[in-house]
Every structure is written in structure tokens, then in C-alpha cells.
Design a protein around this motif. Structure first.
Motif, short mmCIF file in Angstrom:
data_model
loop_
_atom_site.label_atom_id
_atom_site.label_comp_id
_atom_site.label_asym_id
_atom_site.label_seq_id
_atom_site.Cartn_x
_atom_site.Cartn_y
_atom_site.Cartn_z
N SER A 183 0.83 -1.21 0.00
CA SER A 183 0.00 0.00 0.00
C SER A 183 0.86 1.26 0.00
N ALA A 184 1.88 1.28 0.85
CA ALA A 184 2.77 2.45 0.92
C ALA A 184 3.55 2.61 -0.38
N TRP A 185 4.01 1.52 -0.93
CA TRP A 185 4.80 1.55 -2.17
C TRP A 185 3.96 2.06 -3.34
N VAL A 186 2.72 1.53 -3.45
CA VAL A 186 1.82 1.94 -4.53
C VAL A 186 1.46 3.42 -4.40
N ARG A 187 1.32 3.91 -3.17
CA ARG A 187 0.98 5.32 -2.95
C ARG A 187 2.20 6.24 -3.09
N GLY A 188 3.35 5.64 -3.38
CA GLY A 188 4.55 6.44 -3.62
C GLY A 188 5.21 6.98 -2.36
N LEU A 189 4.91 6.40 -1.22
CA LEU A 189 5.54 6.86 0.02
C LEU A 189 6.97 6.34 0.07
N ASN A 190 7.90 7.21 0.24
CA ASN A 190 9.31 6.84 0.33
C ASN A 190 9.67 6.74 1.81
N ILE A 191 9.30 5.62 2.43
CA ILE A 191 9.47 5.45 3.87
C ILE A 191 10.24 4.18 4.19
N THR A 192 10.75 4.11 5.41
CA THR A 192 11.43 2.88 5.85
C THR A 192 10.37 1.86 6.21
N CYS A 193 10.71 0.60 6.02
CA CYS A 193 9.72 -0.45 6.25
C CYS A 193 9.46 -0.69 7.74
N GLY A 194 10.46 -0.50 8.59
CA GLY A 194 10.27 -0.74 10.02
C GLY A 194 10.29 -2.21 10.40
N CYS A 195 10.69 -3.05 9.45
CA CYS A 195 10.65 -4.50 9.68
C CYS A 195 11.56 -4.95 10.82
N PHE A 196 12.73 -4.36 10.89
CA PHE A 196 13.70 -4.78 11.89
C PHE A 196 14.09 -3.63 12.80
N GLY A 197 13.12 -2.83 13.21
CA GLY A 197 13.39 -1.72 14.10
C GLY A 197 13.82 -0.49 13.33
N PRO A 198 14.50 0.41 14.02
CA PRO A 198 14.87 1.69 13.41
C PRO A 198 16.06 1.58 12.46
N THR A 199 15.80 1.08 11.26
CA THR A 199 16.82 1.01 10.22
C THR A 199 16.43 1.97 9.10
N GLN A 200 17.29 2.15 8.17
CA GLN A 200 17.01 3.04 7.05
C GLN A 200 16.64 2.25 5.79
N GLU A 201 16.07 1.10 5.97
CA GLU A 201 15.71 0.23 4.85
C GLU A 201 14.38 0.69 4.24
N THR A 202 14.45 1.29 3.06
CA THR A 202 13.27 1.82 2.40
C THR A 202 12.46 0.71 1.74
N ILE A 203 11.15 0.90 1.71
CA ILE A 203 10.28 -0.08 1.06
C ILE A 203 10.57 -0.10 -0.43
N GLY A 204 10.76 -1.28 -0.96
CA GLY A 204 11.03 -1.46 -2.38
C GLY A 204 10.88 -2.92 -2.76
N ALA A 205 11.32 -3.24 -3.94
CA ALA A 205 11.17 -4.60 -4.45
C ALA A 205 11.87 -5.63 -3.55
N ILE A 206 13.04 -5.27 -3.02
CA ILE A 206 13.79 -6.22 -2.19
C ILE A 206 13.05 -6.51 -0.89
N THR A 207 12.54 -5.48 -0.22
CA THR A 207 11.83 -5.70 1.04
C THR A 207 10.53 -6.47 0.80
N LEU A 208 9.86 -6.18 -0.31
CA LEU A 208 8.63 -6.90 -0.63
C LEU A 208 8.93 -8.37 -0.94
N LEU A 209 9.99 -8.62 -1.69
CA LEU A 209 10.38 -9.98 -2.01
C LEU A 209 10.78 -10.74 -0.75
N ARG A 210 11.58 -10.10 0.10
CA ARG A 210 12.02 -10.73 1.34
C ARG A 210 10.82 -11.11 2.22
N ASP A 211 9.89 -10.18 2.41
CA ASP A 211 8.72 -10.49 3.23
C ASP A 211 7.83 -11.53 2.57
N GLY A 212 7.81 -11.56 1.24
CA GLY A 212 7.09 -12.61 0.52
C GLY A 212 7.68 -13.99 0.78
#
Length: 159
Positions: free
Chosen positions: A99-128
Motif C-alpha cells: 500500500s505504501a509503495w503503490v501510494r509512492g511513500l518513500n518510507i522505511t519499512c520498520g521491519c527490523f526496528g529503526p533502520t534506514q531500509e526503504t520499502i522497495g522490491a527487495i523488502t517486498l520480495l524478502r517479506d514474501g
């Protein structure tokens, strides 16, 4: 009828899957537990919840749910329930990230706490992949290498 390979039904393989997924949930929970304020800010960035009270509640409780889920998977206690819970959480995480990715939000995923990992294809694939692993555990027979099975066998032997 599709015949599944025997290694997919092997107790050691299922144990390894539980151990990996449980460890991921434990690791993911630590940064959020230690810094709930940053996690709340990450949740706010998703623009899903409008109530600050709900955001605070989620930021404080969700990491502990992840922690307990990880512990249950690793120890092999209530494996089906823990796998159902992890599947539900991972589905919700994936939906939120998409949802965030489709809406164009350039945000960190928050998956592993306070990291700077932005939502993108890699984070979506990893969580998949994590979701697939969780579904595999949920739909498989519970392996014999669980604490619950050990305690049951011990009780049966003592009677």
C-alpha cells in the motif's frame, strides 16, 4: 494427487524452517521493543492509522506479539497457532508495505526496528519469502522435534 518430496516432510527440515522463521521474528522484535517511539513514528509514516492512540498501542504491543510468536516457533509450542499468527502478521505487513509503495511513500519499512531500509522490491520480495515459509509451516504436519511433542511423549512414558 501431487506427491510431495520426502525432504519437505522431514522433521529436521521442518524444525529448521521453524527455527529460521522464529529467529527472524525474535530479531525483528528487539529493535522495536527497545525503541517504541521510533517504531511509532515508522507506523505513522505508513499513513494507515489516523489515531495516535492506536499507533501507540500497536507500537508497544506488536513487537511483543512478534517476540512471543518467535519463541513459540523456536520451541515448538502451539506450532499451528504460532504459524497462523505469523502468517496473519506477515500478510498484514506485506499489504501495508505494498500500500505504501503503490501510494509512492518513500518510507522505511520498520521491519527490523529503526533502520534506514526503504520499502522497495527487495523488502517486498524478502517479506514474501517469509510469508511463504510461514505458510509452509502452517500447512505442514507438525514435526516431531517440538517441545510440546517431547513433553507429551515423556508424560506417556511415565504413565
Amino acid at each position: 494427487m501431487i506427491k510431495t518430496p520426502s525432504w519437505l516432510r522431514d522433521a529436521k527440515f521442518l524444525f529448521a524452517c521453524r527455527l529460521v522463521l522464529g529467529s527472524i521474528f525474535l530479531y525483528a522484535s528487539f529493535g522495536k521493543i527497545l525503541d517504541p517511539r521510533s517504531f511509532a513514528e515508522t507506523i505513522l509514516a505508513y499513513q494507515i492509522f489516523s489515531s495516535p492512540l492506536i499507533v501507540r498501542y500497536v507500537a508497544v504491543t506488536l513487537p511483543w506479539v512478534e517476540w512471543f510468536c518467535g519463541i513459540l516457533l523456536i520451541l515448538g509450542i502451539f506450532v499451528r497457532s504460532a504459524a497462523a499468527l505469523s502468517t496473519a502478521m506477515l500478510t498484514a505487513f506485506l499489504v501495508g508495505m505494498i500500500s505504501a509503495w503503490v501510494r509512492g511513500l518513500n518510507i522505511t519499512c520498520g521491519c527490523f526496528g529503526p533502520t534506514q531500509e526503504t520499502i522497495g522490491a527487495i523488502t517486498l520480495l524478502r517479506d514474501g519469502v517469509f510469508l511463504s515459509l510461514s505458510l509452509f509451516i502452517l500447512l505442514s504436519h507438525v514435526d516431531s522435534l517440538t517441545l510440546q511433542q517431547f513433553l507429551l511423549q515423556r508424560r506417556v512414558r511415565s504413565t
